[in-house]
Every structure is written in C-alpha cells, then in structure tokens.
Design a protein around this motif. Sequence first.
Motif, PDB file in Angstrom:
ATOM      1  N   TYR A 247      -3.789   4.937   7.507  1.00 52.30           N
ATOM      2  CA  TYR A 247      -2.516   4.334   7.100  1.00 52.30           C
ATOM      3  C   TYR A 247      -1.505   4.240   8.248  1.00 52.30           C
ATOM      4  O   TYR A 247      -0.633   3.374   8.245  1.00 52.30           O
ATOM      5  CB  TYR A 247      -1.891   5.153   5.962  1.00 52.30           C
TER       6      TYR A 247
ATOM      7  N   PRO B 171      -1.238  -2.001  -7.971  1.00 47.04           N
ATOM      8  CA  PRO B 171      -2.310  -1.483  -7.111  1.00 47.04           C
ATOM      9  C   PRO B 171      -2.954  -0.203  -7.657  1.00 47.04           C
ATOM     10  O   PRO B 171      -4.162  -0.009  -7.515  1.00 47.04           O
ATOM     11  CB  PRO B 171      -1.594  -1.233  -5.775  1.00 47.04           C
TER      12      PRO B 171
ATOM     13  N   GLU C 168      -9.516  -0.259  -1.452  1.00 49.68           N
ATOM     14  CA  GLU C 168      -8.367  -0.832  -0.753  1.00 49.68           C
ATOM     15  C   GLU C 168      -8.630  -2.255  -0.264  1.00 49.68           C
ATOM     16  O   GLU C 168      -7.738  -3.112  -0.312  1.00 49.68           O
ATOM     17  CB  GLU C 168      -7.959   0.059   0.432  1.00 49.68           C
TER      18      GLU C 168
ATOM     19  N   TYR D 241      -0.357   5.043  -0.220  1.00 45.89           N
ATOM     20  CA  TYR D 241      -0.171   5.898   0.959  1.00 45.89           C
ATOM     21  C   TYR D 241       0.502   7.213   0.572  1.00 45.89           C
ATOM     22  O   TYR D 241       0.091   8.296   0.998  1.00 45.89           O
ATOM     23  CB  TYR D 241       0.668   5.151   1.999  1.00 45.89           C
TER      24      TYR D 241
ATOM     25  N   GLY E 167      -5.919  -3.612   4.454  1.00 46.62           N
ATOM     26  CA  GLY E 167      -7.049  -2.877   3.905  1.00 46.62           C
ATOM     27  C   GLY E 167      -8.072  -2.514   4.958  1.00 46.62           C
ATOM     28  O   GLY E 167      -8.622  -1.406   4.961  1.00 46.62           O
TER      29      GLY E 167
ATOM     30  N   PHE F 125       0.814  -1.217   0.000  1.00 42.86           N
ATOM     31  CA  PHE F 125       0.000   0.000   0.000  1.00 42.86           C
ATOM     32  C   PHE F 125       0.851   1.272   0.000  1.00 42.86           C
ATOM     33  O   PHE F 125       0.312   2.367   0.120  1.00 42.86           O
ATOM     34  CB  PHE F 125      -0.914   0.015   1.234  1.00 42.86           C
TER      35      PHE F 125
END
Length: 417
Positions: free
Chosen positions: A170, A239, A250, A42, A162, A38
Amino acid sequence: MQTLWNNYVNTFKGLSREVWWLALITFINRAGTMVIPFLSLYLTKSLGFEVSDVAWIMSAFGLGSVVGSWLGGKLTDQIGFYKVMTYSLLATGILFIGLQFLNTFVSFCIGLFLVMVVADSFRPAMFVALSAYSKPENKTRSVTLIRLAINLGFSAGPAIGGVIIASIGYGGLFWVDGITCIAATLVLITVLNPRSAKQLDDVKTENPKSAYGDKAFIIFLFAMSLFGIVFLQYFSTMPIYYKDAHFLDEIEIGVLLGMNGFIIFIFEMPLIKWLENTKFSKTSLMLFGATLTGLSFVILNLTSWTGILIIGMLLMTFGEMIAFPFSNAFAMDRAKKGNQGEYMALYSIAFSVAHIFGHNMGLQMIGNLGFNNTWFIITGLASVCVFLLFFLGRFLNIKKKKKQLLTEVEEEEILWI
C-alpha cells in the motif's frame, strides 16, 4: 463506423484551449488518486483498524474537505483561482507522501484532515477557472470534459493501484499519488500561466448576491449532499462489500471500479451533448440520474449472483454521468449573480458534508446492520434526494411563472402610461 467516430469527435469541438489544459492537469492529478478507493481496505488490512475506527477517520476526511472547500472559495475570490490551484496541488503532493508514515488512529485522523483541507481548496478554484475559460454555451460540455479527464485517470488509477498493492504494498500508492500531484503542479505552471491565458468570461460580478440567500440553491445543496452520501458508498463500503460478500481480490475490485471510469470516458460526452438538445431541464436530468444511482443499490439485495455487481456499477455509472455534469452546470448558472468562489465553494462543501456523514454512516451500518439493510437505507436516502430535486423543479417553475406574470403586468402599465 467512420460516421460514429466523426460524431463523437464533433462533441468535443468548440472548447477553449485553456479548458483542454485544465483537463490534462486534472487527468494527471486524478490518475494518482488511487489511494482513495483503497483507503478503507488499507486502514483495516494494513494498519489493523476496526471498521468503526475507519468510519471516524473517513469523517475526518470529510471535515477536512468541508474546511478546504470553504477556504478555497474564500481565497479564490480574494487572490484568484490560479494561485489557489498552484499552491493546493503542490502542497497536496507533499502531504500525501507523508501520510503513509502515520499509523495511529489520532495521527491518521489529523493527517488526513490536513491533506483534505489543502487538497479540496483546489476544487472551487478549478470550477471558477473552468467558468472563466468557457464560453457560456459550452459550460456543460466543459464540465463534462473535466469529468472525462477525472474518470479516465480514475479508470486507470484503481487498476494500477491493485497491481501496486499486490507487488510493493500500500505504501506505493501514497508515493504515486504525491508525485502525480507535484507533476500536475508543474504542468499548471508551464502551460496555464494567467499572463498568457485569455479569460473568456468575467469572473467578477457587480453587486454580487450572497449564495446563502439563494433559496433554490440551498434546496439544491441539500439534494446534492444526499446524492453525495449515496454515491460515495462506492468508495468506502462498496469495496468492503465486494471483498467480504463476493470474495473479490484487490485487482478484481480495481478492475470493477475502473470500468466506471472507462464507460464514462467513452459515453459521457455524446450523452451530455444529446441530452442538452432535449427538452428536459437540468433539475429533471439530475432527478433521473439520482434515481438510477439509487436503483444500483437496491438491486444488490435481489440476488447473490456476482454478476449483479456489474449491473449495479452500470446503473450507478449512468446515473453519475447524468447527475454530475448537470448539477455542476446548474451551480455555475446560479453563480453568475454572486461571487463565483462562494457559490462553487458551497457546491463543493455539499459533497464534503457527504464525506463527513456518508463514509462514517455507511461503515457503521454495515458493521451493525449488515450489507442488505444498509443498501435499503441508502436507497431510501436516494429517494429523499429525488423528492428534493422534484420539489426544486416545481419551485423554480413557480418562480419563473411569477416573474413572467410581473413582466406582463409591467408591460401593461407602460402601455397605459
């Protein structure tokens, strides 16, 4: 059904107790690395960086990985794998927690670089430990068990990640990642103390040869760097593709990435045991794995149907399942005639180099060329990787035949004498 279960269980038999502990430590550590898949989201969504900025940050990620892998190999040959693994895990946990407090481009580049220097010094040490604790006939399966631990942790990590993002943001990812690294350190200290662990293989080699002079190994490293560039797109550009081109959220992205780890956990060990009993060489199997991974990108351009993402993930997953264990086993086999830390450091560096160029190149290309053109270019790189592995196989076969011919000549000379 019982027979299938028994056959599955039998694929795990014969591995040493220390290898199982290494697998547990790896699982605990990997379960927390939910930040990485991620990270590009982020940086763009939470910190507001441009895609071009993220590309350079990911290059800092790769550069830190190169330095860390090199340093880890040097330290492993000098002070031993146990100390390197212990200090690396503990320091990585602390640094990951601190990373969330950096919010400028320069500070995040420096911070991520330092995190990866420390974190990736663990990899050469772990590979040497794995070689030391594995019987020669079990090394490929030992590598596969470690990969199963990695992917079991990874299958849970993105899915949980997620949920964490959706619930607390985050920042929670960094805390979980740091805490799991520290937890892995505690397990390592408790159960894998070198005073009580019996090494099954000698780590040191008399009159070691330099890995830098091993031509076959250098060809192999170039091929693995290209494979790494291709493979790593699934953790940086892919992603974003899922989100921007197919509008997944997500949690859906986490589930799709988690499917990769779940499939590997179920199928990889039986697959590897079966492939070990076939006539195919390690280079041929690596070539096939790289081919499947390349195909996983080109099919994305065939249709806009979202279900193609699952097919692409399946192709990549089976390619990864074949290519990585046998490339790892190939590297460990070559390392027998040199300093194992040096060999395994270079093997790790091949993928660290991929981190430097792969993320940056992929992100720059999707920003300037679009997704479709990017997938064609990535497929082209996979094709070059396949060619290098084909050349490597031919090179090794020629060397093998020359060696056999010299042996026959020597035997004839002895007979004449």
